[in-house]
Design an enzyme around this catalytic site. Structure first.
Site, mmCIF file in Angstrom:
data_model
loop_
_atom_site.group_PDB
_atom_site.id
_atom_site.type_symbol
_atom_site.label_atom_id
_atom_site.label_comp_id
_atom_site.label_asym_id
_atom_site.label_seq_id
_atom_site.Cartn_x
_atom_site.Cartn_y
_atom_site.Cartn_z
ATOM 1 N N GLU A 69 0.937 -1.177 0.057
ATOM 2 C CA GLU A 69 0.066 0.086 -0.117
ATOM 3 C C GLU A 69 0.859 1.316 0.171
ATOM 4 O O GLU A 69 0.906 2.002 1.000
ATOM 5 C CB GLU A 69 -0.957 0.127 1.147
ATOM 6 C CG GLU A 69 -1.749 -0.979 1.255
ATOM 7 C CD GLU A 69 -2.418 -1.141 2.690
ATOM 8 O OE1 GLU A 69 -3.600 -1.307 2.643
ATOM 9 O OE2 GLU A 69 -1.992 -0.631 3.787
ATOM 10 N N PRO A 70 1.668 1.593 -1.117
ATOM 11 C CA PRO A 70 2.623 2.771 -1.212
ATOM 12 C C PRO A 70 1.821 4.018 -1.208
ATOM 13 O O PRO A 70 0.587 4.076 -2.165
ATOM 14 C CB PRO A 70 3.420 2.438 -2.475
ATOM 15 C CG PRO A 70 2.700 1.540 -3.112
ATOM 16 C CD PRO A 70 1.739 0.825 -2.280
ATOM 17 N N GLY A 71 1.993 5.038 -0.588
ATOM 18 C CA GLY A 71 1.162 6.296 -0.869
ATOM 19 C C GLY A 71 2.490 7.340 -0.991
ATOM 20 O O GLY A 71 2.595 7.605 -2.314
ATOM 21 N N ARG A 72 3.220 7.610 -0.212
ATOM 22 C CA ARG A 72 4.207 8.670 -0.278
ATOM 23 C C ARG A 72 5.121 8.586 -1.530
ATOM 24 O O ARG A 72 5.420 9.299 -2.423
ATOM 25 C CB ARG A 72 5.005 8.871 1.077
ATOM 26 C CG ARG A 72 5.955 9.869 0.963
ATOM 27 C CD ARG A 72 7.063 9.821 2.150
ATOM 28 N NE ARG A 72 6.419 9.645 3.521
ATOM 29 C CZ ARG A 72 5.922 10.211 4.155
ATOM 30 N NH1 ARG A 72 5.963 11.626 4.096
ATOM 31 N NH2 ARG A 72 5.217 9.983 5.325
ATOM 32 N N ARG A 102 3.450 19.616 6.984
ATOM 33 C CA ARG A 102 4.579 18.536 7.512
ATOM 34 C C ARG A 102 5.598 18.958 8.440
ATOM 35 O O ARG A 102 6.167 18.605 9.490
ATOM 36 C CB ARG A 102 4.759 17.594 6.337
ATOM 37 C CG ARG A 102 3.682 16.945 5.725
ATOM 38 C CD ARG A 102 4.190 15.854 4.683
ATOM 39 N NE ARG A 102 4.643 14.872 5.616
ATOM 40 C CZ ARG A 102 6.063 14.636 5.536
ATOM 41 N NH1 ARG A 102 7.036 15.240 4.922
ATOM 42 N NH2 ARG A 102 6.543 13.413 6.310
ATOM 43 N N TYR A 134 5.792 17.513 11.854
ATOM 44 C CA TYR A 134 6.659 16.343 11.979
ATOM 45 C C TYR A 134 7.976 16.791 12.227
ATOM 46 O O TYR A 134 8.991 15.918 11.817
ATOM 47 C CB TYR A 134 6.433 15.421 11.067
ATOM 48 C CG TYR A 134 4.919 14.842 10.603
ATOM 49 C CD1 TYR A 134 4.318 14.127 11.539
ATOM 50 C CD2 TYR A 134 4.558 15.243 9.392
ATOM 51 C CE1 TYR A 134 3.176 13.721 11.072
ATOM 52 C CE2 TYR A 134 3.260 14.855 8.878
ATOM 53 C CZ TYR A 134 2.448 14.091 9.863
ATOM 54 O OH TYR A 134 1.317 13.652 9.444
ATOM 55 N N CYS A 194 -0.231 32.862 10.762
ATOM 56 C CA CYS A 194 0.031 33.692 11.903
ATOM 57 C C CYS A 194 0.607 32.756 12.826
ATOM 58 O O CYS A 194 -0.050 32.780 13.947
ATOM 59 C CB CYS A 194 -1.178 34.513 12.399
ATOM 60 S SG CYS A 194 -0.808 35.738 13.427
ATOM 61 N N GLU A 195 1.776 32.181 12.797
ATOM 62 C CA GLU A 195 2.422 31.182 13.686
ATOM 63 C C GLU A 195 3.742 31.412 13.634
ATOM 64 O O GLU A 195 4.271 31.291 12.460
ATOM 65 C CB GLU A 195 2.039 29.749 13.295
ATOM 66 C CG GLU A 195 0.702 29.567 13.400
ATOM 67 C CD GLU A 195 0.126 28.913 14.645
ATOM 68 O OE1 GLU A 195 1.084 28.403 15.522
ATOM 69 O OE2 GLU A 195 -1.111 28.936 14.964
HETATM 70 C C1 LIG Z 1 -2.475 1.448 6.591
HETATM 71 C C2 LIG Z 1 -1.775 2.220 5.742
HETATM 72 N N1 LIG Z 1 -1.429 1.768 4.489
HETATM 73 C C3 LIG Z 1 -0.579 2.631 3.775
HETATM 74 C C4 LIG Z 1 -0.138 3.685 4.342
HETATM 75 C C5 LIG Z 1 1.001 4.716 3.280
HETATM 76 O O1 LIG Z 1 2.125 4.859 3.685
HETATM 77 P P1 LIG Z 1 3.080 5.513 2.831
HETATM 78 O O2 LIG Z 1 2.282 6.913 2.254
HETATM 79 O O3 LIG Z 1 4.053 5.872 4.022
HETATM 80 O O4 LIG Z 1 3.291 4.628 1.830
HETATM 81 C C6 LIG Z 1 -0.569 4.343 5.607
HETATM 82 C C7 LIG Z 1 -0.037 5.539 6.141
HETATM 83 O O5 LIG Z 1 0.921 5.554 6.830
HETATM 84 C C8 LIG Z 1 -1.321 3.521 6.484
HETATM 85 O O6 LIG Z 1 -1.847 3.798 7.376
HETATM 86 N N1 LIG Z 2 0.802 11.859 7.264
HETATM 87 C C1 LIG Z 2 1.914 11.441 7.407
HETATM 88 C C2 LIG Z 2 2.264 9.883 6.987
HETATM 89 C C3 LIG Z 2 0.746 9.190 7.069
HETATM 90 C C4 LIG Z 2 0.410 8.296 8.200
HETATM 91 C C5 LIG Z 2 -0.426 7.587 8.003
HETATM 92 N N2 LIG Z 2 -0.739 6.395 8.755
HETATM 93 C C6 LIG Z 2 3.325 12.219 6.848
HETATM 94 O O1 LIG Z 2 2.842 13.198 6.355
HETATM 95 O O2 LIG Z 2 4.218 12.234 6.980
#
Ligand SMILES: Cc1ncc(COP(=O)(O)O)c(C=O)c1O
Ligand SMILES: N[C@@H](CCCC[NH3+])C(=O)O
Length: 453
Positions: free
Chosen positions: A292-295, A332, A336, A363-364
């Site tokens: 499940e890649p997002g980033r 971010r 973080y 304003c921070e």
């Molecule tokens: C269950 C799950 N899958 C996938 C992701 C995607 O993570 P990333 O964007 O770091 O690949 C997240 C976010 O951390 C998540 O909570």
């Molecule tokens: N929102 C976080 C990552 C996603 C976390 C989701 N479980 C970030 O910007 O680094």
């Protein structure tokens, strides 16, 4: 020390930053700032790299885009063209995917507190897989399935008990986590037994996710070990053979020159090899591996373009150079302590003369996008581009200080297209109602001073 960003960028003969072949300054002229731009070819290229690894390793698989990183109709269309799976974590993300005509059977529904309405929406729309997180959700699902009898594929999310090497807020797999069934205390077994008693719940596998922005493979090694141990245990105890092992996402990307992550697809290769080895050792059939890649899919493809405005010089301190966006379009750094790097888009390689703080307009005091940015000589009106902002930027944007959220543009094949419009001031008041008129009690319409100002 003057550091230079060495992230992948393209420039033309006039030293202008180009994105997917188009000058950033041209995009700014057309769409204004702050502006979020995606180079769509880069997203497609990373998708193909992930898929290629699975094909080379000859494994059944799905690559499921974690759409919380960036969710919009257009990105779901791209994912559909690439025959991807996606995961959603809310009714809103699910609604957006359905509006994009994304195939429901390729959607997984995540979340640690899905509401009855959200689960009902998922069932009605025949979402492919519900990734069940807790006992309350199991109860809701069972009661909904009595009302709307249908069979649904589910995956049980477990907390693998692994602390990933990343920011505390980005850790999700440790025992003390709000996500998933705990393994050691027997919660995962209990969940299995509940599911086993309901023939409308078709358990296809288990899920684990250890966190986000991870560079080291050790966390994934441990995760695979824990998840495979659970499958071995379930085979022995319940004679259950899992079709799917979903290991989540979390593959880290480069934000600044000093970041040196492994290629995300190579982390995945190691995961596949570890799963295969554990399956062979324990005489289990190899499950399909889902990631499940997002980033890693959308992060490096995204750019945030800003116009430089005011600056403040204080003797003996690092200057502040302010841009027309900030923590509202990219939380971010404030949330973080995330690092980013950037370039002046209209003179990328001009000689560096100073190191500054790139501050936002909110304003921070904490609204600093980059703490230590090498800059050439700049003046108001120059365009500053922050790199690799495609994940968790726009998707976490807010209207703090009643600033409208930026527009989002996709660039592909030398063409640009707006995919999310810029919010207007009018959009910001559209949900407001007029308090005095409705419930203010002693409202004196004749002398309404709020209207005369
Ligand atoms: C269950 C799950 N899958 C996938 C992701 C995607 O993570 P990333 O964007 O770091 O690949 C997240 C976010 O951390 C998540 O909570
Ligand atoms: N929102 C976080 C990552 C996603 C976390 C989701 N479980 C970030 O910007 O680094």
């Amino acid at each position: 020390m003057i550091m230079s960003a060495n992230l992948d960028i393209e420039t033309n003969a006039e030293d202008q930053l180009t994105i997917g072949g188009i000058e950033a300054t041209k995009l700014v002229q057309q769409y204004g700032t702050p502006l979020n731009v995606y180079d769509v070819a880069r997203i497609r290229s990373q998708i193909r790299k992930f898929k290629k690894v699975f094909e080379e390793e000859q494994t059944e698989y799905e690559v499921s885009y974690a759409s919380k990183a960036f969710s919009s109709i257009a990105i779901f269309q791209v994912m559909s063209q690439e025959n991807m799976h996606i995961d959603v974590v809310s009714g809103g993300e699910l609604y957006t995917a359905l509006q994009a005509h994304f195939p429901a059977s390729q959607i997984s529904f995540h979340g640690n507190n899905k509401s009855r309405e959200e689960l009902s929406m998922a069932l009605e729309n025949h979402v492919g897989t519900i990734i069940v997180d807790n006992f309350h959700e199991l109860e809701l699902l069972q009661s909904l399935l009595e009302e709307q009898p249908t069979t649904v594929n589910i995956i049980l999310r477990v907390a693998p008990g692994v602390s990933a090497h990343t920011h505390e807020y980005d850790q999700t797999g440790q025992i003390d986590s709000k996500f998933g069934f705990d393994i050691d205390s027997g919660q995962a077994d209990q969940a299995f037994e509940i599911v086993n008693q309901n023939s409308n719940l078709n358990l296809i596998g288990i899920h684990g996710h250890i966190g986000s922005q991870i560079f080291e493979s050790e966390g994934f090694d441990l995760e695979v070990e824990r998840l495979m141990q659970l499958l071995v245990h379930w085979k022995k105890r319940y004679d259950f053979v899992s079709e799917v092992l979903n290991v989540g996402g979390g593959f880290g990307i480069q934000y600044v020159g000093t970041d040196n992550p492994p290629a995300p697809e190579e982390l995945v290769r190691q995961i596949i090899q570890n799963v295969r080895q554990a399956a062979e050792q324990n005489h289990l059939p190899l499950p399909a591996i889902w990631i499940e890649p997002g980033r890693s899919l959308v992060g490096p493809a995204g750019y945030s373009l800003y116009t430089i405005g005011s600056r403040k010089d204080i003797p003996n301190y690092q200057p502040y150079v302010s841009v027309d966006g900030g923590m509202g379009d990219n939380i971010r750094p404030a949330l973080y302590q995330a690092d980013y790097s950037g370039v002046v888009a209209n003179k990328v390689h001009a000689p560096v003369v100073e190191n500054v703080r790139i501050s936002g307009k909110y304003c921070e005091s904490g609204d600093i996008l980059i703490k230590n940015q090498p800059l050439p000589e700049t003046k108001p009106g120059d365009i500053f581009a922050i790199l690799a902002t495609g994940a968790y930027g726009y998707s976490m944007a807010s209207n703090y200080n009643r600033n409208p959220r930026p527009a989002v543009v996709f660039v592909e094949n030398d063409r640009a297209q707006i995919v999310i419009k810029r919010e207007t001031f009018q959009d910001l008041v559209n949900l407001d109602s007029e308090y005095f008129i409705n419930i203010g009690g002693n409202y004196d319409k004749e002398n309404d001073r709020t209207r005369n100002y």
